[in-house]
Design a protein around this motif. Sequence first.
Motif, PDB file in Angstrom:
ATOM      1  N   UNK A 131       0.834  -1.194   0.000  1.00  0.00           N
ATOM      2  CA  UNK A 131       0.000   0.000   0.000  1.00  0.00           C
ATOM      3  C   UNK A 131       0.873   1.249   0.000  1.00  0.00           C
ATOM      4  N   UNK A 132       0.560   2.186  -0.875  1.00  0.00           N
ATOM      5  CA  UNK A 132       1.308   3.435  -1.003  1.00  0.00           C
ATOM      6  C   UNK A 132       0.311   4.592  -1.014  1.00  0.00           C
ATOM      7  N   UNK A 133       0.782   5.841  -0.891  1.00  0.00           N
ATOM      8  CA  UNK A 133      -0.135   6.984  -0.975  1.00  0.00           C
ATOM      9  C   UNK A 133      -0.880   7.059  -2.296  1.00  0.00           C
ATOM     10  N   UNK A 134      -0.335   6.476  -3.365  1.00  0.00           N
ATOM     11  CA  UNK A 134      -0.972   6.518  -4.686  1.00  0.00           C
ATOM     12  C   UNK A 134      -1.934   5.364  -4.909  1.00  0.00           C
ATOM     13  N   UNK A 135      -1.906   4.372  -4.018  1.00  0.00           N
ATOM     14  CA  UNK A 135      -2.736   3.189  -4.185  1.00  0.00           C
ATOM     15  C   UNK A 135      -1.925   1.935  -3.907  1.00  0.00           C
ATOM     16  N   UNK A 136      -2.429   0.801  -4.345  1.00  0.00           N
ATOM     17  CA  UNK A 136      -1.749  -0.478  -4.132  1.00  0.00           C
ATOM     18  C   UNK A 136      -0.780  -0.739  -5.287  1.00  0.00           C
ATOM     19  N   UNK A 137       0.504  -0.862  -4.940  1.00  0.00           N
ATOM     20  CA  UNK A 137       1.573  -1.015  -5.923  1.00  0.00           C
ATOM     21  C   UNK A 137       1.999  -2.474  -6.009  1.00  0.00           C
ATOM     22  N   UNK A 138       1.995  -3.016  -7.245  1.00  0.00           N
ATOM     23  CA  UNK A 138       2.397  -4.403  -7.425  1.00  0.00           C
ATOM     24  C   UNK A 138       3.894  -4.552  -7.177  1.00  0.00           C
ATOM     25  N   UNK A 139       4.301  -5.708  -6.698  1.00  0.00           N
ATOM     26  CA  UNK A 139       5.693  -5.977  -6.368  1.00  0.00           C
ATOM     27  C   UNK A 139       6.579  -5.951  -7.618  1.00  0.00           C
ATOM     28  N   UNK A 140       7.820  -5.474  -7.486  1.00  0.00           N
ATOM     29  CA  UNK A 140       8.744  -5.491  -8.624  1.00  0.00           C
ATOM     30  C   UNK A 140       8.950  -6.889  -9.197  1.00  0.00           C
ATOM     31  N   UNK A 141       8.895  -7.925  -8.373  1.00  0.00           N
ATOM     32  CA  UNK A 141       9.104  -9.292  -8.891  1.00  0.00           C
ATOM     33  C   UNK A 141       7.963  -9.733  -9.804  1.00  0.00           C
ATOM     34  N   UNK A 142       6.802  -9.101  -9.667  1.00  0.00           N
ATOM     35  CA  UNK A 142       5.702  -9.365 -10.594  1.00  0.00           C
ATOM     36  C   UNK A 142       5.898  -8.541 -11.865  1.00  0.00           C
ATOM     37  N   UNK A 143       6.169  -7.262 -11.702  1.00  0.00           N
ATOM     38  CA  UNK A 143       6.326  -6.372 -12.850  1.00  0.00           C
ATOM     39  C   UNK A 143       7.477  -6.782 -13.756  1.00  0.00           C
ATOM     40  N   UNK A 144       8.550  -7.315 -13.183  1.00  0.00           N
ATOM     41  CA  UNK A 144       9.725  -7.625 -13.999  1.00  0.00           C
ATOM     42  C   UNK A 144       9.465  -8.757 -14.984  1.00  0.00           C
ATOM     43  N   UNK A 145       8.374  -9.505 -14.802  1.00  0.00           N
ATOM     44  CA  UNK A 145       8.009 -10.564 -15.742  1.00  0.00           C
ATOM     45  C   UNK A 145       7.172 -10.026 -16.895  1.00  0.00           C
TER      46      UNK A 145
END
Length: 290
Positions: free
Chosen positions: A177-191
């Motif tokens: 959770x971040x001030x901008x919303x829920x941020x997906x993990x880098x290990x997900x994005x890197x795929x």
Amino acid sequence: MALEDASHQIIADLLEARTGQTLTESRRWRISTALSGLFREFGIENVDQLACMLERPGEHRLATRVVEALLNNETYFFRDHAYFTTLANTILPELAKRRADSRRISIWSAGCSTGQEVLSLAMTFLEQPGRWADWKIEILGTDVSTKAVDQAKTGTYSQFEIQRGISVAQMLNFFSETPRGWQVSPRVLEMTRFEQRNLLDYPPSPGKFDLVLCRNVLLYFDPETRRRAFDRLHGGVANDGFLMLGAGETVVGQTDRFEPSPFGSAMYAPKGASDIGAVLGTMPPRVVNG
């Protein structure tokens, strides 16, 4: 033709020219609703005024905004959960056999909207770490909407979006959770990677994907445009790969490029591929669903 009907036709023609999607008579009721925010922003009173503005030279930006507003970007994580169960338990293990030498799997999500389908696929792999250790997994999402692709690239979602289809365990495991919303993990994005692309264009690089998902997209095309889309999809699927469509879509009677696969409903294989022969000795006979 009444003035309002002519205005609706101009807008429908614009959408079809830009995306291939047909705005049928039964769907034209939603034009004013979908464009209400745009009307307020530009001080437009009705569709007739909008149509006149679109006919003027140099209104490319407005035309793009209209198309973006009319696109249906409805999606959520693990949409139609049974399909992801089929992928995790049947399709991906089969691809693991077929790609055992290269240990590489490439997937294309065509019409990915704001990215939830792509990230759901990535999470599916990450939830089976033992099976996919040392594999190279590449998942590409494309959509005709620049706005949707821009959000997908950020991997950030609202509280409402994150609650649709995601379990609490998955939310805590793959998001923060971040001030901008829920941020997906880098290990997900890197795929993953995302591109703005029209399905009717040539398939994206690297082409010949092992699995292509094109769900709930083709139903917005007329029969001729749908055939063109199937031609493009065929060019993007490996000869021994799979195509997954949505629940209300089929290749039967639509194209001669694909045929039903015995690996599950909504799954299709390039016509003439060795898909069926490859499984005759390993799977019991079953009814092939179209």
